[in-house]
Design an enzyme around this catalytic site. Structure first.
Site, short mmCIF file in Angstrom:
data_model
loop_
_atom_site.label_atom_id
_atom_site.label_comp_id
_atom_site.label_asym_id
_atom_site.label_seq_id
_atom_site.Cartn_x
_atom_site.Cartn_y
_atom_site.Cartn_z
CG ASN A 11 -1.72 1.23 1.41
OD1 ASN A 11 -1.79 2.06 0.52
ND2 ASN A 11 -2.37 1.36 2.56
CD GLU A 99 -2.90 5.44 6.86
OE1 GLU A 99 -2.86 5.47 5.62
OE2 GLU A 99 -2.00 4.91 7.56
N GLY A 173 3.08 2.32 10.76
CA GLY A 173 4.07 3.38 10.60
C GLY A 173 4.83 3.74 11.87
P1 13P Z 1 3.34 0.41 7.54
O1 13P Z 1 3.79 -0.89 6.93
O2 13P Z 1 4.04 1.61 7.00
O3 13P Z 1 3.31 0.32 9.03
O4 13P Z 1 1.80 0.60 7.07
C1 13P Z 1 0.90 -0.43 7.23
C2 13P Z 1 -0.33 -0.10 6.51
O5 13P Z 1 -1.10 0.77 6.92
C3 13P Z 1 -0.61 -0.83 5.25
O6 13P Z 1 -1.90 -0.59 4.80
#
Ligand code: 13P
Length: 249
Positions: A11, A99, A173
């Site tokens: 993603n 999100e 994240g």
């Molecule tokens: P990260 O791998 O950057 O933690 O993000 C995960 C995510 O939200 C994938 O949809």
């Protein structure tokens, strides 16, 4: 409906302009040379879907969107319909990402409606669920994700190809990840809720884990029972990192 195959999906979120296509190209080339045992997908911003689909054409890399509108067309400035994603070359679509739920106020009912739209356009939905840190600390992780599963998966999914992604909000994240015991516990709970909602055919849909997956933790996470793949954010932006995860699986 085919048997469950593990799926590693990247993603890109709101990252990447034309120059990022070199990463998709590198990924496609590497997988041509040494095919992966599982399905691999990239979900770039909508503006890149068509170019990325052309870039990876003929390779094992599949292409997905990151959201769609529930309506098929109309006066919804700035939004993208599921059929538009399919027309641009997408075969999958991420729906209900945390999100989207937090920045756009999407409810489970909104997500369920989007899933219906995606299926109508021939897209395979990846439906995201996950608890906040506050909810985990209150001991509510399992009940929260089970309620999200119950509310976000419409009947239209029965017998269709789809995936659920468990993404704890506090692990996205942040570099933080749950223990493998915590991942297994929630994935088993997600599976139970999927079967309760949709019946036995829901056992065929993979449950992906997402949240700070990287090459160094991918093998452990991907070998956890009921983990049917990964949804990868930051580490999917660079082909080398994403390949490290794919090769670890
Ligand atoms: P990260 O791998 O950057 O933690 O993000 C995960 C995510 O939200 C994938 O949809």
């Amino acid at each position: 409906m085919t048997e469950m195959r593990r799926l590693i999906a990247g993603n890109w979120k709101m990252n990447g302009v034309g120059s990022a296509l070199t990463e998709a190209e590198a990924l496609a080339e590497a997988l041509k040379a040494g095919p992966a045992a599982m399905r691999v997908a990239l979900c770039p911003p909508a503006t890149l879907i068509e170019r990325l689909a052309r870039t990876v054409e003929g390779s094992a890399v599949e292409v997905g969107g990151q959201d769609c509108r529930a309506e098929a067309s109309g006066a919804f400035t700035g939004d993208v319909a599921a059929a538009m994603l399919a027309d641009a070359g997408a075969g999958l679509v991420i729906l209900g990402h945390s999100e989207r739920r937090s920045f756009h106020g999407e409810t489970d009912a909104d997500v369920a409606a989007k899933v219906g739209a995606a299926l109508a356009a021939g897209l395979e939905p990846i439906v995201c669920v996950g608890e906040t840190l506050e909810q985990r600390e209150a001991g509510q992780a399992v009940t929260v994700v089970q309620a999200q599963v119950a509310g976000s998966l419409p009947d239209a999914l029965i017998g269709k190809a789809f995936a659920v992604a468990y993404e704890p909000v506090w692990a996205i994240g942040t570099g933080l990840t749950p223990t493998v015991e915590q991942i297994e516990e929630v994935h088993r709970a997600v599976r139970a809720a999927m079967v309760e909602r949709l019946g036995e055919t829901a056992r065929k849909a993979p449950i992906l884990y997402g949240g700070s997956v990287k090459p160094s933790n991918a093998a452990e996470i991907l070998n956890t029972p009921e983990v049917g793949g990964a949804l990868v954010g930051g580490a999917s932006l660079k082909a080398a990192d994403f390949l490290g995860i794919i090769r670890a699986a």
